[in-house]
Each structure stands twice: as C-alpha cells, then as structure tokens.
Design an enzyme around this catalytic site. Structure first.
Site, PDB file in Angstrom:
ATOM      1  CE  LYS A   1      -1.194   2.255   3.673  1.00  0.00           C
ATOM      2  NZ  LYS A   1      -0.310   2.896   4.634  1.00  0.00           N
TER       3      LYS A   1
ATOM      4  CG  HIS B   1       0.141  -3.689   8.134  1.00  0.00           C
ATOM      5  ND1 HIS B   1       0.072  -2.391   7.716  1.00  0.00           N
ATOM      6  CD2 HIS B   1       0.139  -3.627   9.496  1.00  0.00           C
ATOM      7  CE1 HIS B   1       0.037  -1.586   8.771  1.00  0.00           C
ATOM      8  NE2 HIS B   1       0.079  -2.309   9.867  1.00  0.00           N
TER       9      HIS B   1
ATOM     10  CE  LYS C   1      -2.564  -4.216  12.706  1.00  0.00           C
ATOM     11  NZ  LYS C   1      -1.278  -4.052  13.357  1.00  0.00           N
TER      12      LYS C   1
ATOM     13  CG  ASP D   1      -0.493   6.579   6.202  1.00  0.00           C
ATOM     14  OD1 ASP D   1       0.152   5.818   5.470  1.00  0.00           O
ATOM     15  OD2 ASP D   1      -0.278   6.699   7.433  1.00  0.00           O
TER      16      ASP D   1
ATOM     17  CG  HIS E   1      -4.465   0.371   7.778  1.00  0.00           C
ATOM     18  ND1 HIS E   1      -4.059  -0.591   6.894  1.00  0.00           N
ATOM     19  CD2 HIS E   1      -3.372   1.139   8.013  1.00  0.00           C
ATOM     20  CE1 HIS E   1      -2.771  -0.424   6.612  1.00  0.00           C
ATOM     21  NE2 HIS E   1      -2.340   0.629   7.275  1.00  0.00           N
TER      22      HIS E   1
ATOM     23  CE  LYS F   1       1.065   8.851  10.975  1.00  0.00           C
ATOM     24  NZ  LYS F   1       1.183   7.430  11.320  1.00  0.00           N
TER      25      LYS F   1
ATOM     26  CE  LYS G   1       0.604   0.464  17.702  1.00  0.00           C
ATOM     27  NZ  LYS G   1       0.216   1.005  16.411  1.00  0.00           N
TER      28      LYS G   1
END
Ligand code: BG6
Length: 486
Positions: A154, A184, A188, A241, A246, A342, A347
C-alpha cells in the site's frame, strides 16, 4: 500443527534494502522457513535494489537489521541468511538490467533445483509500482515455468483515477488471480478473528443489525507522530494513509453479510457489497486535524509542521474523524463513526458496537438509559481481545445498577501473537487471496474518499497528546453520542 505445504519457489523482493524488507518481510520469511523441512530448501530469496551490492554485502545489511531488532535465534538466522539470500542490482532499471534479472533468476533456479515458481514482491514507494510492473512484463517475467504471484504494497494509488490506472497496468501483465494487494491490517489475528467471531457465534450474529445496534465506532489511535517518514507522509495524510485502507477494512469486516462460504472471492464479494452501499459522505461529516506541539507521556513533542521532511505550511491532515452511512437492510440508519490520528494520548485500535437501550426503562431517571446500553469492544491492538459491558444489580436493598465487563484477552489464552506479515506471507505462498485486497475493492474504497480529497474540509490544529480537534467530539455529539475513549 503440521507445517503448511508450499510449492518450492523463489521469492524476489524489490526494495530489498529498505525498512519494510529488513524489519518485516525477511524476518517473517525466516520464521516461516523455520517451521519447514530444511531440505530441499523450500524457498530462496533474491533481493533487488538500486545499489550495487554483492550477495555477501546484502546479507550483511540484513543481518545488521536483525541484530538491531534482536531477532530470536540470531546465530541460526545468520547461517540461514548466508545460505538463502542473494542480491541483484537493478541500478537504473533499464530493460537490460531486467533481462539480467531474468538470467539471474533462471540461474538460481537451476542451481537450487527450483521448479520455477516465483513471487515478485514490490516493497517500493508507491510511485514506483507502475513502472516496475511494466518492466517486469516487458522483460517477460510475468510468465514462468511454474506460477508467478505479484504482491503490491500500500498505498495502491492516491485517488480513484490513479488506482484505476494502476489496476490497468497490473492487469496488462497479471490476471487478478495472481495479484496480492497488501493491507497489513488483514494479517492481524484480531482482524481475521472478526469473521470467526461473527460467523461462529450465533448470539452475536443474531443481534448484528439495525434492530439491535445503535451506532458503530472504529478508532485507530496512534501515539507516535510521523517520525522519520515526513517525506513520505506530507501531502499524503491520514485519509489516504489510514482511512482508505486500514479503517475501511475494519469497517467492511464489521459490516459485511455472511458469505456463502469462506472462499476468497465469496468473502471479498461481501466486503465490496458494503463499500457499494456506503452513501456519499457529506463535507460536514468530516473533521480533518493536524497535530500542534504538545506533550505525550509528560514529554514535550513538536508539532507536525516542525517535523523533518514536512513543509512548515503543510495542509496535510494527521487526524480524520468522519461519519458514514451504510445504506443496506442490515445497517440503514446506524451511523458508523471512524476516527484515526497521530500523536493521540495512546496507541489503540478498537471497534465498539453500541447496542440499543432497552425499549422500556424500569429503573427510574437516576440511571439514564444510555448509560445502561450494552457495548461490545473489540480491541485489535494492543491488549488484543474483546470486552462486553453489561449492567448488573449492585447487591443491597435498593435497586442500583452497575456496569461490569466480561473480557477475553488473547495473551491470556494463547501468549504472544504472530506478526501479521507472517500470516499474510503464509497465505500468499499457499495461494489463498482471502486476506488480500481485490481490484474492485480498492477502487470502490477510493470512490468513497476521492470527493473528500478533492474538496477537503478546513484543517483544524489539535495539541499533541489530545484526542484531536474538538470538532471530532461535536461530530458524534450532534447525533447524541460520545466516543468511548477518552
Ligand atoms: C501504516 C501507515 O500503513 O500503518 C503508518 O503508513 C501507520 O502511518 C501504520 O503508523 C500503523 O500500523 P499499526 O500496525 O502499527 O497499527
């Protein structure tokens, strides 16, 4: 468990001296190889890059990554690297260099007795995808004595038009059955578990609809800033992004209907149906933010515009919150709120399903109904697992309610989880495309967000260490809701 049965093959990595190859792909391949019989060697790896390196120098660079990252079982991994890794320079990427690449591939296959199955993995900056695919195709490397699989990282395009153009280039040389587009997040464990969780547990599936669910919240919060990736990130931003790929993957897996079976195309058809049901997003339902200086864990951190590689006047967003509607029988009238940023306080990636409150309320005004609504939180990372919030009566004479939680944590049940790349590469080598993004899926996803990219709402600064601009809270409050965190 028996090791997976792969065809023996040559794994060719473009961009082999970059971060992704050193940190993710090569360690994942090493892990995969560890579980397989050593003879005959199931795979060999040919790294390609612009720099003129010998095989030995390339191996040294990879080993240096592994030392830095403290890969387990280093001594055996070094022996494995010396034995399995080869390098071919592509210098200026001329047709002659691609012909030389073809000759090198054939030579390794002959020497190792490999049957001619090949993976071409493009671990490259996205602007290089199209050109590399064309060069591979014109050099005839899209065909081989065995199978050929093309893997594209990506971001796949930067908007609808560029994704369509890239798909056309891909399909000129590779039919879709040989193409593996990576996201990605699909590797997971917790993301894959979404399918199992929903389809193997009758009691969730029976309430997974507009009759029982009030709203759905998907948050991907990151504590880090852009770090050393300012040069890539500036001009790209959170919508491209993170959201287009995602978060949208999490959305489609949460929202899809039951597939006929678990074959790759059946699952992906259902995901595409969700994307096709999403109504155009209104500009007032999108909040774009950019982090300003602030504090994270008590430490002062700079604002986005002060980061290396970022323009001091940058208009790139590092935060997006938005509301969207999935206009299907299952979801009509249930808002989906997506949020990512961000430099947020922590997180955390979570999907929270907020169930409706009971239709009749017996417990008086002291306990507001909304407080008592059940909530299912699926934590994708860290603390992978899920938690179901429900009400109980607090012991005592008075009828008083208290919220408690049932929880399941992967680490308690299974210990550490494998890295997502290991799962994705295993599926790639088995030829299973379920966890890879199909051409129409990537285009439908860009179709949703391209109008916002063309007319972005104004950018709103937020202090690093906060949960984004206030407007993001107002976005959910306007519908009578609150984000579950903070
Ligand atoms: C990448 C983005 O795809 O995903 C990064 O380019 C982001 O900006 C990363 O930090 C997040 O991945 P994870 O697995 O750490 O949630």
């Amino acid at each position: 468990m028996a090791p997976p049965r792969f065809d023996r093959h040559l794994f060719v990595i473009f961009g082999a001296t970059g971060d992704l190859a050193g940190r993710k792909l090569l360690p994942a391949l090493r892990e995969i190889a560890r579980g397989l019989p050593a003879r005959p060697a199931p795979l060999r790896i040919l790294g390609c890059g612009r720099r003129p390196l010998s095989d030995r120098q390339f191996q040294d660079e990879v080993i240096a990554w592994w030392r830095r990252d403290r890969i387990r079982d280093l001594a055996a991994s070094i022996r494995w690297a010396r034995d399995h890794l080869r390098y071919q320079s592509l210098g200026d990427e001329t047709p002659e260099e691609y012909r030389a690449l073809g000759a090198r591939i054939a030579e390794i296959e002959r020497a190792q007795g490999l049957p001619g199955n090949r993976v071409f993995y493009l671990a490259l900056p996205s602007h290089a995808f199209g050109k590399t695919i064309e060069r591979l195709g014109t050099a005839g490397l899209n065909e081989a004595p065995g199978w050929v699989r093309l893997v594209v990282e990506k971001p796949f395009g930067t908007d609808l038009a560029s994704a369509e153009a890239l798909n056309r280039t891909v399909h000129t040389y590779f039919d879709e059955r040989r193409v593996y587009r990576i996201d990605h997040y699909l590797g997971k464990e917790t993301v894959q578990n979404l399918i199992v969780f929903r389809l193997a547990n009758m009691f969730f599936e029976s309430v997974w609809n507009r009759d029982r669910i009030d709203f759905v919240e998907i948050t991907v919060a990151e504590q880090l800033g852009v770090e050393h990736r300012g040069g890539y990130y500036d001009g790209v931003g959170a919508l491209r992004d993170m959201v287009q790929n995602h978060l949208t993957q999490l959305l489609t897996l949460t929202g899809m209907d039951e597939p006929t079976n678990l074959e790759a195309d059946e699952v992906r058809n259902e995901k595409v149906k969700v994307l096709r049901s999403i109504e155009p997003i209104r500009a007032e339902d999108v909040v774009r933010g950019q982090y300003a200086p602030g504090r994270i864990d008590g430490r002062k951190v700079p604002g986005y515009r002060e980061e290396d590689g970022v323009s001091p006047r940058s208009d790139t967003e590092t935060f997006v919150a938005l509301r969207l509607n999935v206009n299907s029988w299952r979801w009509h009238g249930v808002p989906f709120f997506l949020r990512t940023g961000k430099r947020l306080p922590t997180k955390r990636t979570e999907i929270t399903i907020h169930f409706r409150s009971p239709p009749v309320w017996f417990f008086g005004p002291a306990v507001p109904r909304a407080i008592a609504a059940n909530r299912l939180t699926i934590t994708i990372q860290p603390d992978e697992g899920f938690e179901l919030a429900f009400e109980i009566k607090r012991p005592g004479l008075a009828v008083e309610l208290e919220t408690h939680r049932l929880h399941f944590m992967y680490s308690e049940a299974f210990g550490p989880l494998p890295d997502g790349y290991q799962t994705l590469l295993t599926d790639l080598l088995l030829g299973d495309q379920t966890l890879f993004v199909r051409a129409d899926e990537v285009e439908h996803s860009w179709r949703i967000y391209t109008p916002i990219l063309a007319h972005p709402p104004p950018l709103q600064p937020y202090p690093s260490g906060s949960w984004g601009p206030r407007a993001a809270d107002e976005l959910v409050r306007a519908h009578g809701y609150e984000w579950s965190s903070p």
